[in-house]
Write a protein that holds these residues in place. Sequence first.
Motif, PDB file in Angstrom:
ATOM      1  N   SER A   1       0.901 -11.043   5.827  1.00  0.00           N
ATOM      2  CA  SER A   1      -0.350 -10.280   5.808  1.00  0.00           C
ATOM      3  C   SER A   1      -1.394 -10.978   6.678  1.00  0.00           C
ATOM      4  O   SER A   1      -2.251 -11.723   6.200  1.00  0.00           O
ATOM      5  CB  SER A   1      -0.857 -10.129   4.370  1.00  0.00           C
TER       6      SER A   1
ATOM      7  N   GLU B   1      -7.198  -7.222   4.906  1.00  0.00           N
ATOM      8  CA  GLU B   1      -7.883  -7.456   3.641  1.00  0.00           C
ATOM      9  C   GLU B   1      -7.468  -6.423   2.595  1.00  0.00           C
ATOM     10  O   GLU B   1      -7.212  -6.759   1.424  1.00  0.00           O
ATOM     11  CB  GLU B   1      -9.390  -7.407   3.849  1.00  0.00           C
ATOM     12  N   LYS B   2      -7.351  -5.179   3.014  1.00  0.00           N
ATOM     13  CA  LYS B   2      -6.915  -4.117   2.102  1.00  0.00           C
ATOM     14  C   LYS B   2      -5.507  -4.402   1.586  1.00  0.00           C
ATOM     15  O   LYS B   2      -5.203  -4.204   0.402  1.00  0.00           O
ATOM     16  CB  LYS B   2      -6.953  -2.770   2.829  1.00  0.00           C
ATOM     17  N   ASN B   3      -4.645  -4.895   2.471  1.00  0.00           N
ATOM     18  CA  ASN B   3      -3.269  -5.216   2.093  1.00  0.00           C
ATOM     19  C   ASN B   3      -3.237  -6.353   1.079  1.00  0.00           C
ATOM     20  O   ASN B   3      -2.507  -6.307   0.082  1.00  0.00           O
ATOM     21  CB  ASN B   3      -2.473  -5.586   3.351  1.00  0.00           C
TER      22      ASN B   3
ATOM     23  N   ASN C   1     -11.078 -13.148  -5.114  1.00  0.00           N
ATOM     24  CA  ASN C   1     -10.547 -12.067  -5.941  1.00  0.00           C
ATOM     25  C   ASN C   1      -9.660 -12.606  -7.068  1.00  0.00           C
ATOM     26  O   ASN C   1      -8.709 -11.948  -7.492  1.00  0.00           O
ATOM     27  CB  ASN C   1      -9.786 -11.060  -5.065  1.00  0.00           C
TER      28      ASN C   1
ATOM     29  N   THR D   1      -9.890  -5.642   8.521  1.00  0.00           N
ATOM     30  CA  THR D   1     -10.146  -4.713   7.411  1.00  0.00           C
ATOM     31  C   THR D   1      -8.837  -4.248   6.778  1.00  0.00           C
ATOM     32  O   THR D   1      -8.699  -4.194   5.548  1.00  0.00           O
ATOM     33  CB  THR D   1     -10.954  -3.498   7.898  1.00  0.00           C
ATOM     34  N   THR D   2      -7.852  -3.950   7.618  1.00  0.00           N
ATOM     35  CA  THR D   2      -6.547  -3.504   7.113  1.00  0.00           C
ATOM     36  C   THR D   2      -5.819  -4.650   6.412  1.00  0.00           C
ATOM     37  O   THR D   2      -5.188  -4.458   5.369  1.00  0.00           O
ATOM     38  CB  THR D   2      -5.690  -2.969   8.269  1.00  0.00           C
TER      39      THR D   2
ATOM     40  N   CYS E   1     -10.246 -14.643   0.838  1.00  0.00           N
ATOM     41  CA  CYS E   1     -10.000 -13.330   0.236  1.00  0.00           C
ATOM     42  C   CYS E   1      -9.264 -13.483  -1.091  1.00  0.00           C
ATOM     43  O   CYS E   1      -9.594 -12.820  -2.079  1.00  0.00           O
ATOM     44  CB  CYS E   1      -9.200 -12.462   1.202  1.00  0.00           C
TER      45      CYS E   1
ATOM     46  N   LEU F   1      -5.652  -7.328  -0.975  1.00  0.00           N
ATOM     47  CA  LEU F   1      -6.237  -6.883  -2.245  1.00  0.00           C
ATOM     48  C   LEU F   1      -5.237  -6.060  -3.051  1.00  0.00           C
ATOM     49  O   LEU F   1      -5.147  -6.188  -4.274  1.00  0.00           O
ATOM     50  CB  LEU F   1      -7.503  -6.071  -1.984  1.00  0.00           C
ATOM     51  N   ALA F   2      -4.460  -5.231  -2.347  1.00  0.00           N
ATOM     52  CA  ALA F   2      -3.431  -4.436  -3.035  1.00  0.00           C
ATOM     53  C   ALA F   2      -2.364  -5.351  -3.631  1.00  0.00           C
ATOM     54  O   ALA F   2      -1.902  -5.145  -4.766  1.00  0.00           O
ATOM     55  CB  ALA F   2      -2.801  -3.451  -2.056  1.00  0.00           C
TER      56      ALA F   2
ATOM     57  N   THR G   1       0.809  -1.221   0.000  1.00  0.00           N
ATOM     58  CA  THR G   1       0.000   0.000   0.000  1.00  0.00           C
ATOM     59  C   THR G   1       0.842   1.270   0.000  1.00  0.00           C
ATOM     60  O   THR G   1       0.403   2.300  -0.503  1.00  0.00           O
ATOM     61  CB  THR G   1      -0.933   0.009   1.223  1.00  0.00           C
TER      62      THR G   1
ATOM     63  N   LYS H   1      -3.671  -7.076  -6.788  1.00  0.00           N
ATOM     64  CA  LYS H   1      -3.726  -6.137  -7.916  1.00  0.00           C
ATOM     65  C   LYS H   1      -2.337  -5.959  -8.534  1.00  0.00           C
ATOM     66  O   LYS H   1      -2.172  -5.966  -9.763  1.00  0.00           O
ATOM     67  CB  LYS H   1      -4.273  -4.789  -7.453  1.00  0.00           C
TER      68      LYS H   1
END
Length: 592
Positions: free
Chosen positions: A65, A78-80, A133, A75-76, A129, A82-83, A37, A86
């Motif tokens: 992670s 999951e954001k990590n 994705n 939440t943090t 997760c 997903l990044a 991130t 990507k």
Amino acid sequence: MTINEYLKHHKLITDGSFGTYYSEKYQTDDMPENANTSFPERVLEIHSSYIEAGAKLIRTNTFASNTSLLSSDWTTVEKNILAAIKIAKTAIGDKEVFIAGDIGPIPESTPRNSDTDQLSEEYYQIARCFVENGISVLTFETFPDTEHILSAIQRIKKEYPIFIMVQFCVDQFGYSTSGLSAKKLLETVKAMPEIDAIGLNCGVGPGHMAQIYKKVNLNSDKYLISLPNAGYPKRIQSRQLIFDNNCGYFADKLADLSAFGMDILGGCCGTNPAFIKVLSDVLDIEQPTKTTVNLQKAKIETPRKNTGFIYNKDGSLKNKKLIAVELAPPISSNDEKLLEAAHFLQNEDVDVLTFPDSPSGRTRVDSVLMAEKVRRATGMCVMPHICCRDKNAIAMRSLFLGAYINDIHNFLIVTGDPIPSLARQNIKSVFNFDSVGLMQIAKDMNEETFTDMPIAYGGAINQGRRNIDVEIKRIKKKMDTGASFFLTQPVFSKEDADRVRYIKEMTGARILCGIMPLISRKNALFMKNEIAGVTVADTIIERYPEHGSKTEGEAVGVAVSREMIEYTYDFADGYYFSFPFNKVHLLKEIMK
């Protein structure tokens, strides 16, 4: 093309290390996962470098992670993740390169405080997760055991048709930090239909990894993985770890591993794109028809006789009520009273003498050494208690070996009492694992080292646990890990006896009920208020005269003990006597 289709015809070359390469490349001690991130361009550059070097599979930058290592909420995390997904997808573009969602171990607190269900749930959520994705390959890497991941793997594979890889980390002797051998670990995952590829990563260099694999029977229809370190690092300026740039040696050793039958090859700590480039240049990636691999001749399994004080010489269970007596090792070097007690018990119908391992976290004579001295002095069967508080996996294995060569083959395995709070500033607990983990080591050693005469080991039962179903679940787990008998906490009431009876009905365990003849009102009050896990009812305390004589106090203790034996006689397989102050002469009175 799916990864399964690719592996039918090709060896699969993975990327190398992300963490050590990131640290070296960008001269930082920051966790690489934070870059997903904060510096996504760095992550993209490393992925791209490995792809250019010839990697056909890259792992997402998500080894750490999780909520523990990122010190954050879900939440943090999951954001990590997903990044990271990507960035990996951007790196491969339209190239024929696979992405594996990388999942590393979630650190635990001490084993007695760990929540298996919570850890398993987080592994499942991480896996879900990835899959939701667009990631169809998952790799669980660098694990010391399977305790928390198997249920998560079973759940995610039941829901999604994905490819799952599992890799363990062992040392150069072939053992993980949980004390389990590569053989045991790989045998466990070989039997799981949900797992598609198994193997080793990290921990050792390529030469040692080849030696370890040669000692393991790899007959399996699963794909086999080898991701060793570059070698062994050198510490520079007391802080930084530097690996040698031995790309050629590394690639040659992996080519040898490929010839052994490895299907998925790449690198771990210390490797970088240069290692993968040389590997891709020298490795013949054409995959022969997949056959089972066996790097050693399969051993012929022969039936083993049970050993231990609960068995007859022919390996059958003894039918009599077994008698175990605990002798507490002294707090000083004076063992005269203990030896007197042991010699007295020579003439009683006692099956085994047991020796606690510094209970309450206070130093006493070592339980194994004390047991060995008594065995030599009396010829009696002995059983030291082994707790997990003070020793790591290496020391535990050494202890079992040392005890074994001194003809000690019986052990009571317990997690152990914590160190008293006032001593914790200077004395640190180890708790490398709990009693179940140590039993797994004992089981592993029986299968590999003590094959001619396996050791016998049992566990403790705390019938006073508030949620008795939790205790029953734990007993069953111990039985699955080889425990052949159990000793309970002292029974002091009919309610206690009924709880042990219920445990016996629900588990079928071989149980020796704890009997503790308290010798005075003062002794009873101390046990009630000072000793964890022991429940002495007020009705018991009131039976002792407040200012009674020694004879009166002992008489009450004998009477109560006889009552507890009567309450439990219909189901108990034997009795485990613990006499305050080693007053073993009371056994003769109780057993009249």
